[in-house]
Motif scaffolding. Sequence first.
Motif, short mmCIF file in Angstrom:
data_model
loop_
_atom_site.label_atom_id
_atom_site.label_comp_id
_atom_site.label_asym_id
_atom_site.label_seq_id
_atom_site.Cartn_x
_atom_site.Cartn_y
_atom_site.Cartn_z
N LEU A 161 0.75 -1.19 0.19
CA LEU A 161 0.15 0.01 0.10
C LEU A 161 0.88 1.18 0.05
O LEU A 161 0.87 1.91 -0.96
CB LEU A 161 -0.87 0.05 1.32
CG LEU A 161 -2.01 -1.32 1.12
CD1 LEU A 161 -2.98 -1.04 2.74
CD2 LEU A 161 -3.06 -1.05 0.12
N TRP A 165 0.95 0.68 -4.14
CA TRP A 165 -0.41 1.21 -4.24
C TRP A 165 -0.17 2.68 -4.71
O TRP A 165 -0.80 3.27 -5.56
CB TRP A 165 -1.30 0.91 -3.12
CG TRP A 165 -2.77 1.67 -3.39
CD1 TRP A 165 -3.73 1.21 -4.09
CD2 TRP A 165 -2.95 2.94 -2.71
NE1 TRP A 165 -4.69 2.17 -3.94
CE2 TRP A 165 -4.34 3.16 -3.25
CE3 TRP A 165 -2.28 3.85 -2.11
CZ2 TRP A 165 -5.00 4.27 -2.87
CZ3 TRP A 165 -2.83 4.95 -1.62
CH2 TRP A 165 -4.24 5.07 -1.93
N LYS A 166 0.52 3.18 -3.99
CA LYS A 166 0.75 4.65 -3.92
C LYS A 166 1.15 5.23 -5.35
O LYS A 166 1.09 6.39 -6.10
CB LYS A 166 1.69 5.11 -2.93
CG LYS A 166 1.66 6.78 -2.81
CD LYS A 166 2.90 7.13 -1.87
CE LYS A 166 2.72 6.53 -0.17
NZ LYS A 166 3.81 7.09 0.56
N LYS A 170 -1.35 -1.79 -9.72
CA LYS A 170 -2.93 -2.26 -9.43
C LYS A 170 -2.61 -3.63 -8.94
O LYS A 170 -3.37 -4.17 -8.09
CB LYS A 170 -3.77 -1.98 -10.42
CG LYS A 170 -4.05 -0.64 -10.60
CD LYS A 170 -5.18 -0.36 -11.92
CE LYS A 170 -5.40 0.83 -11.95
NZ LYS A 170 -6.56 1.16 -13.15
N ARG A 172 -1.45 -6.36 -6.87
CA ARG A 172 -0.37 -6.60 -5.74
C ARG A 172 -1.10 -7.57 -5.11
O ARG A 172 -2.11 -7.76 -4.49
CB ARG A 172 -0.53 -5.31 -4.83
CG ARG A 172 -0.13 -3.85 -5.99
CD ARG A 172 -0.08 -2.87 -4.93
NE ARG A 172 -1.29 -2.62 -4.22
CZ ARG A 172 -2.65 -2.42 -4.56
NH1 ARG A 172 -2.61 -1.61 -5.83
NH2 ARG A 172 -3.71 -2.09 -3.91
#
Length: 204
Positions: A161, A165-166, A170, A172
């Motif tokens: 995350l 994600w940052k 997508k 993961r």
Amino acid sequence: MKVVIVFNHPYEKSYCNAILEAVTEGLKEANHEVDLIHLDNDEFDPVMRAKDLKAFVTGSRNPEESYKLLDPQVKDYKNRLENAEHLIFIFPIWWELMPALTKGFIDKLIFPGIAYDFNPKGNRMMKKLNLSGVTMITTMNTPKLLYRILFGNAIKKAMLLGTFWKMGYKNRKWINLNMVKSASDEKRKTWLVDIKRKFAKKNL
């Protein structure tokens, strides 16, 4: 598919090494190309030094200058990441987070000009690597429920995350094996069979 594995465990007979072997066998069965970055064997320097921080700061606005500041090992890793289509991390969870070499890899490789750039306004990260996904495989001796409730799945938040994600990656995934030290030999063998089967697929 070209898969880069970032591996971190100093003991060659560790269960993480058995996981690495299972993952590699599975990937090769599916005809994936495997590129192993073994941080321990490479004697990777995880410390973020002044020149590394300067490279980080100048990465977006002056990539050429930033590249000159990177040490040869980081440049090698950079080139290999840029050719990867899927990225796999394998490491143990120590004191609720990753070992120092894995943290250093994130610090030195996941920065502007390599893994991401900023949008024109400078307020949002945009992925730069050609990765279809990121998979994290970890081992720990903490009970899964305790790690989730008390520690909030700290490694998931930090890596999948807070990092990937940052940046906009997508796909993961996190495979976490808990209570490994006390697990039976049969359980450990079952995990390895399941892992090998999971990576013996065309789509990861």
